[in-house]
Structures are given as structure tokens and as C-alpha cells.
Design an enzyme around this catalytic site. Structure first.
Site, short mmCIF file in Angstrom:
data_model
loop_
_atom_site.label_atom_id
_atom_site.label_comp_id
_atom_site.label_asym_id
_atom_site.label_seq_id
_atom_site.Cartn_x
_atom_site.Cartn_y
_atom_site.Cartn_z
N SER A 168 32.65 33.65 2.88
CA SER A 168 31.73 34.69 3.35
C SER A 168 30.35 34.32 2.84
O SER A 168 30.23 33.55 1.87
CB SER A 168 32.14 36.04 2.76
OG SER A 168 31.12 37.00 2.93
N TYR A 212 34.45 42.75 -3.85
CA TYR A 212 34.43 41.79 -2.75
C TYR A 212 33.59 40.56 -3.11
O TYR A 212 34.02 39.42 -2.93
CB TYR A 212 33.88 42.45 -1.48
CG TYR A 212 33.95 41.56 -0.26
CD1 TYR A 212 35.16 41.35 0.41
CD2 TYR A 212 32.82 40.92 0.25
CE1 TYR A 212 35.24 40.53 1.53
CE2 TYR A 212 32.89 40.11 1.37
CZ TYR A 212 34.10 39.92 2.02
OH TYR A 212 34.17 39.11 3.13
N1 LIG Z 1 33.78 40.43 9.62
C1 LIG Z 1 32.81 39.99 8.80
O1 LIG Z 1 31.65 40.44 8.89
C2 LIG Z 1 33.12 38.92 7.78
C3 LIG Z 1 32.04 38.34 7.10
C4 LIG Z 1 32.30 37.37 6.17
C5 LIG Z 1 33.60 36.97 5.91
N2 LIG Z 1 34.63 37.56 6.58
C6 LIG Z 1 35.98 37.13 6.23
O2 LIG Z 1 36.67 36.77 7.40
C7 LIG Z 1 38.07 36.84 7.15
C8 LIG Z 1 38.75 37.49 8.36
O3 LIG Z 1 38.29 38.82 8.48
P1 LIG Z 1 37.90 39.48 9.88
O4 LIG Z 1 36.47 39.84 9.80
O5 LIG Z 1 38.38 38.63 10.99
O6 LIG Z 1 38.68 40.88 9.81
P2 LIG Z 1 40.13 41.27 10.35
O7 LIG Z 1 40.49 42.53 9.65
O8 LIG Z 1 40.15 41.26 11.83
O9 LIG Z 1 41.03 40.07 9.83
C9 LIG Z 1 41.63 40.06 8.58
C10 LIG Z 1 43.11 39.83 8.78
O10 LIG Z 1 43.73 39.71 7.51
C11 LIG Z 1 44.97 40.38 7.59
N3 LIG Z 1 45.38 40.81 6.25
C12 LIG Z 1 44.71 41.61 5.39
N4 LIG Z 1 45.44 41.79 4.30
C13 LIG Z 1 46.62 41.11 4.46
C14 LIG Z 1 47.77 40.93 3.68
N5 LIG Z 1 47.91 41.50 2.47
N6 LIG Z 1 48.76 40.15 4.18
C15 LIG Z 1 48.66 39.58 5.40
N7 LIG Z 1 47.58 39.71 6.18
C16 LIG Z 1 46.57 40.47 5.72
C17 LIG Z 1 44.71 41.59 8.49
O11 LIG Z 1 45.93 42.08 9.04
C18 LIG Z 1 43.78 40.98 9.53
O12 LIG Z 1 44.49 40.47 10.63
C19 LIG Z 1 38.23 37.61 5.83
O13 LIG Z 1 38.55 36.69 4.80
C20 LIG Z 1 36.85 38.20 5.61
O14 LIG Z 1 36.55 38.39 4.24
C21 LIG Z 1 34.42 38.52 7.51
#
Ligand SMILES: NC(=O)c1ccc[n+]([C@@H]2O[C@H](COP(=O)([O-])OP(=O)(O)OC[C@H]3O[C@@H](n4cnc5c(N)ncnc54)[C@H](O)[C@@H]3O)[C@@H](O)[C@H]2O)c1
Length: 259
Positions: free
Chosen positions: A141, A154
Site C-alpha cells: 500500500s 494499518y
Molecule cells: N482499496 C484500496 O484503496 C487499497 C489501497 C492500498 C492497498 N490496498 C490493499 O489491497 C489489498 C486488496 O484489498 P482490496 O482493496 O482489493 O479490498 P477487498 O476487500 O476487495 O479485498 C480484500 C480481500 O481479502 C480477503 N480477506 C480479508 N481477510 C481475509 C482472511 N482472514 N482470510 C481470507 N481472505 C481474507 C477478503 O475476503 C477480500 O476478498 C489489501 O492488501 C489492501 O490492504 C488496498
């Protein structure tokens, strides 16, 4: 032929958001993918896909990571890339706003998914990745590099992930490359910690928050999950980035360029 033809890949957090976009892009590029999902109902339309295996489980448990690696070996005869992508946010929860009991539980919720899970994944996948001279990739991130992308839990979890990438790049060399992709604001339903009563909250449900984010980003828009997938293709391919290890590629519309 796709750029990932025959590459055998595990993606966690594959049911939604960035993980799901990675799966779609990787399948289009010819990869075979083990999708690790938390909710049984996710990815129903891919269940019978010839290049997809689905594992349902909690990534914070070692067993889930091990099962994913075994599935890649059994179904696809090996593993070339493990993408530890699953994550949870904390919706900017401040330390001063948590009781000591809540803090302990929220610490477990966030660190166990954002940091312990990739650590377990790397351990569970190491032998298979060494055998294939493969690659380990995490989703970081902008919060790997700067404060303000979340609350203290976080931000600390993503800084820890950056340390994991750099240390593992040393420990797993020369056989395995270890890298990350660091998205900035992305339009997904990223959820949070159950202890903080955020398990059913979705980041992009607050449209005003998403629009407000765009004003702080030099490129002036909040990204979509597919905006980041090319970097994962690059890192997971055989030949596009053979000399890259210990790096985290920032994909944040210029947000951290200003620090
Ligand atoms: N969306 C943003 O703005 C953003 C920014 C920076 C980084 N990220 C990172 O991107 C990655 C993906 O997030 P996203 O934004 O696609 O959100 P999202 O919620 O769509 O995806 C996260 C996924 O992780 C799964 N998950 C969470 N906890 C879990 C567990 N204990 N066991 C199994 N699966 C689990 C959820 O079911 C989900 O499918 C994350 O690591 C997040 O920190 C997101």
C-alpha cells in the site's frame, strides 16, 4: 500467447477487488490460478474454469496457505508465483479511540491478515517456489511508505510488510525473487477489523470519501483494481523483471511523490 502462459499462481483475497482483477488478468495472460477466498460464495462463475482451483479459508491460518500450495502442486504440478494480496483496513482508527481490550483484538485482526498471513504464505510456499525458481509477491500500500493511509494498526502492518519483502528477498535469493505492489486509493469494498466493528463496512460505500480522496491525488482520480494488475504480470512473468527483487512498485497516482 499470453505473457503468463503456463505460469502456476496462487492469489489470496481473490474473491473481490484487486485480487479478483489479478485473477481475471492472469487467466487472460494464460496462467493457471489457485484462488484463495474467504467467502464460499465468491467466484462462483469460475468454479468450473479449467485453469482455476478454489480454496476457501482464513489466510491468517497456516493451514490455509499450506492447502493452497498443495492444491497448486496437485492440480497444476507446481507453483511459480504466490501473490499474498488479502488485507483488511482500519478506516483510520486512532489509537486514542480504542480501549485496551479493543486494541488487543484489533491488533490481532489486522496484523494476522496483513502481516502474519504473508509470512505464513512465504514459509508454506518456499520449497515449491525454490523448486520452480519462482517468485513471491505481496500487495502492500502507499501505507508501506507514509503515515496517513490508515490508522496506526494499518500503517504499522504495511510497514512491517515492507520489511518482510526486503528481508525475504535476501533470505530467498538467489532462487526466489520477492517483491510487492503498493496500490494507492483504489475503488474497492475493502473492509476492516471485526473488533473495530468494521467487518461489514466497505471503503467504497462512502462515495463522498472516495471523491474526496481524488482531490489529494496528483493524477486526480481514484484507481480501479485493473489499474494495478500490469505490475503483478511484470513481477510474475519469467522474463520481464528477472533482476528485480526486494522492490515494491508504487501505483498510487503520485500520492507519495510529494513526501
Ligand atoms: N482499496 C484500496 O484503496 C487499497 C489501497 C492500498 C492497498 N490496498 C490493499 O489491497 C489489498 C486488496 O484489498 P482490496 O482493496 O482489493 O479490498 P477487498 O476487500 O476487495 O479485498 C480484500 C480481500 O481479502 C480477503 N480477506 C480479508 N481477510 C481475509 C482472511 N482472514 N482470510 C481470507 N481472505 C481474507 C477478503 O475476503 C477480500 O476478498 C489489501 O492488501 C489492501 O490492504 C488496498
Amino acid at each position: 500467447m499470453g505473457r503468463l502462459a503456463g505460469r502456476r499462481v496462487i492469489v489470496t483475497g481473490a474473491g473481490s477487488g484487486i485480487g479478483r482483477a489479478i485473477v481475471e488478468r492472469f487467466l487472460a495472460e494464460g496462467a493457471q490460478v489457485v484462488c484463495v477466498i474467504r467467502n464460499d460464495a465468491d467466484l462462483a462463475e469460475l468454479r468450473d474454469h479449467p485453469d482455476v482451483e478454489i480454496i476457501v479459508g482464513d489466510v491468517a491460518s497456516y493451514d490455509t496457505n499450506k492447502r493452497a500450495v498443495e492444491a497448486a502442486k496437485q492440480r497444476f504440478d507446481g507453483l511459480d508465483a504466490f501473490i499474498a494480496n488479502a488485507g483488511v483496513w482500519d478506516f483510520h482508527k486512532r489509537l486514542s479511540k480504542m480501549s485496551s481490550e479493543t486494541l488487543a483484538s484489533a491488533y490481532e485482526d489486522i496484523m494476522s491478515v496483513n502481516f502474519r498471513a504473508p509470512l505464513f504464505a512465504a514459509h508454506a510456499a518456499a520449497e515449491a517456489l525454490l523448486a520452480s525458481r519462482g517468485t513471491f509477491i505481496v500487495t502492500g500500500s502507499n501505507a508501506c511508505f507514509r503515515a496517513g493511509g490508515g490508522g496506526v494498526l494499518y500503517t504499522a502492518s504495511k510497514f512491517a510488510l515492507r520489511g518482510l519483502v526486503q528481508q525475504l528477498a535476501l533470505e530467498m535469493a538467489p532462487g526466489v525473487r520477492v517483491n510487492g505492489v503498493a496500490p494507492g486509493a483504489t475503488d474497492t469494498g475493502l473492509s476492516g477489523s471485526a473488533a473495530l466493528e468494521q467487518r461489514d463496512r466497505e471503503m467504497n460505500a462512502d462515495k463522498a470519501r472516495v471523491s474526496a480522496m481524488a482531490t489529494h491525488i496528483p493524477l486526480k482520480y481514484v484507481s480501479m483494481p485493473a489499474d494495478h494488475t500490469g505490475l503483478y504480470v511484470l513481477l510474475a512473468s519469467v522474463s520481464e523483471a528477472p533482476y528485480v527483487t526486494g522492490s515494491i512498485f508504487v501505483s498510487d497516482g503520485g500520492l507519495i511523490a510529494g513526501i
